[in-house]
Design an enzyme around this catalytic site. Structure first.
Site, short mmCIF file in Angstrom:
data_model
loop_
_atom_site.label_atom_id
_atom_site.label_comp_id
_atom_site.label_asym_id
_atom_site.label_seq_id
_atom_site.Cartn_x
_atom_site.Cartn_y
_atom_site.Cartn_z
N HIS A 55 11.19 -39.88 -13.11
CA HIS A 55 11.10 -40.77 -11.93
C HIS A 55 10.36 -42.06 -12.29
CE1 HIS A 55 10.09 -41.52 -7.52
NE2 HIS A 55 9.13 -42.18 -8.11
N GLU A 56 9.20 -41.93 -12.93
CA GLU A 56 8.42 -43.13 -13.26
C GLU A 56 9.15 -44.00 -14.29
OE1 GLU A 56 6.27 -43.69 -11.22
OE2 GLU A 56 5.75 -41.71 -10.49
N HIS A 59 11.78 -46.06 -12.58
CA HIS A 59 11.29 -47.22 -11.82
C HIS A 59 11.44 -48.53 -12.61
CE1 HIS A 59 9.95 -45.96 -7.97
NE2 HIS A 59 9.03 -45.12 -8.40
N GLU A 115 12.48 -45.81 -4.64
CA GLU A 115 12.00 -44.43 -4.85
C GLU A 115 13.17 -43.46 -4.96
OE1 GLU A 115 9.01 -43.62 -5.58
OE2 GLU A 115 8.28 -45.66 -5.28
N ASP A 119 14.12 -41.07 -8.02
CA ASP A 119 14.30 -39.61 -7.90
C ASP A 119 15.62 -39.17 -8.53
OD1 ASP A 119 11.90 -39.16 -6.65
OD2 ASP A 119 12.75 -38.88 -4.63
N HIS A 177 8.49 -44.45 0.20
CA HIS A 177 8.99 -43.11 -0.14
C HIS A 177 9.64 -42.50 1.10
CE1 HIS A 177 5.49 -43.85 -2.78
NE2 HIS A 177 6.23 -43.25 -3.70
N ARG A 183 13.47 -36.12 0.11
CA ARG A 183 13.36 -36.28 -1.34
C ARG A 183 13.78 -34.97 -2.02
NH1 ARG A 183 8.08 -39.39 -3.26
NH2 ARG A 183 9.42 -39.56 -5.10
#
Ligand code: ZN
Length: 217
Positions: A55-56, A59, A115, A119, A177, A183
């Site tokens: 996920h990071e 980004h 976000e 994901d 988010h 999510r």
């Protein structure tokens, strides 16, 4: 800028990507169950901290991070064709999240886009990494679940959250988010690997196919 500064304290159960330094940061506190447990099996760790790491990383390529170059400068490094493809693919993700509702209030697909991109990319990448890490290994069931099922089940587990109605309302208007329950559902709904893991049939609520399926990479 101070390149040694962290944006979070070690005690926070959270993580971040900072486009200004092109860095991903994981405070110590997130390296605990259900995200990570050195004694847990691969499926749980990849579905937890593995998907968070993905996920990071993703980004860096979302609607915001993609506008910064490799050294953190605000610069365009995309071809026009890439940018066009990206916005048509991510537009479908905006539509998907616009349809989710808490009571009468809809999720804001545009506000939560970055976000949701992270994901989807993160979960797909972590799934691939799990396959690579376990290639050729046996897949005994644990508590009745296969490895792939445990991977997706732990992705849902890390999003267990309770909001007061007031807090949920504020978050829907201001938080980039999406609410945690969406999510848990949103990214797997777009992955054929999720449908295969649980033998979901086409037309099931968590199986997005055809024009509704979001594939970014
Ligand atoms: Zn994020």
């Amino acid at each position: 800028m101070d390149k040694t500064e962290w944006g979070m304290t070690p005690q926070m159960v959270n993580a971040y990507y900072n486009p200004l330094q092109n860095e991903i940061v994981f405070p110590a506190a997130i390296l605990q169950p259900p995200f990570f447990d050195p004694n847990a099996d691969d499926a749980l760790n990849y579905g937890g901290i593995g998907a968070v790491i993905g996920h990071e990383m993703t980004h860096g390529y979302d609607d915001q991070g993609s506008r910064f170059g490799p050294t953190g400068n605000f610069e365009n490094w995309w071809t026009p064709a890439d940018a066009k493809g990206f916005s048509s693919r991510t537009g479908k993700l905006v539509n998907q999240f616009n349809e989710y509702k808490v009571g009468e209030q809809n999720v804001n697909g545009k506000l939560t886009l970055g976000e949701n991109i992270a994901d989807l990319g993160g979960l797909a990448t972590a799934y691939d990494a799990l396959q690579k890490a376990t290639a050729g290994k046996e897949d005994p069931k644990v508590e009745g679940l296969t490895r792939d099922q445990r991977f997706f089940a732990n992705w849902a587990t890390v999003w267990r959250t309770k909001y007061t109605p007031e807090n949920a309302k504020v978050r829907l208007a201001t938080d980039p988010h999406a609410p945690a329950q969406f999510r848990a559902m949103g990214a797997p709904s777009n992955l054929p690997t999720f449908a295969a893991a649980f033998q979901c049939k086409a037309g099931s609520p968590m199986v997005r196919t055809g024009d509704k399926q979001v594939v970014i990479w």
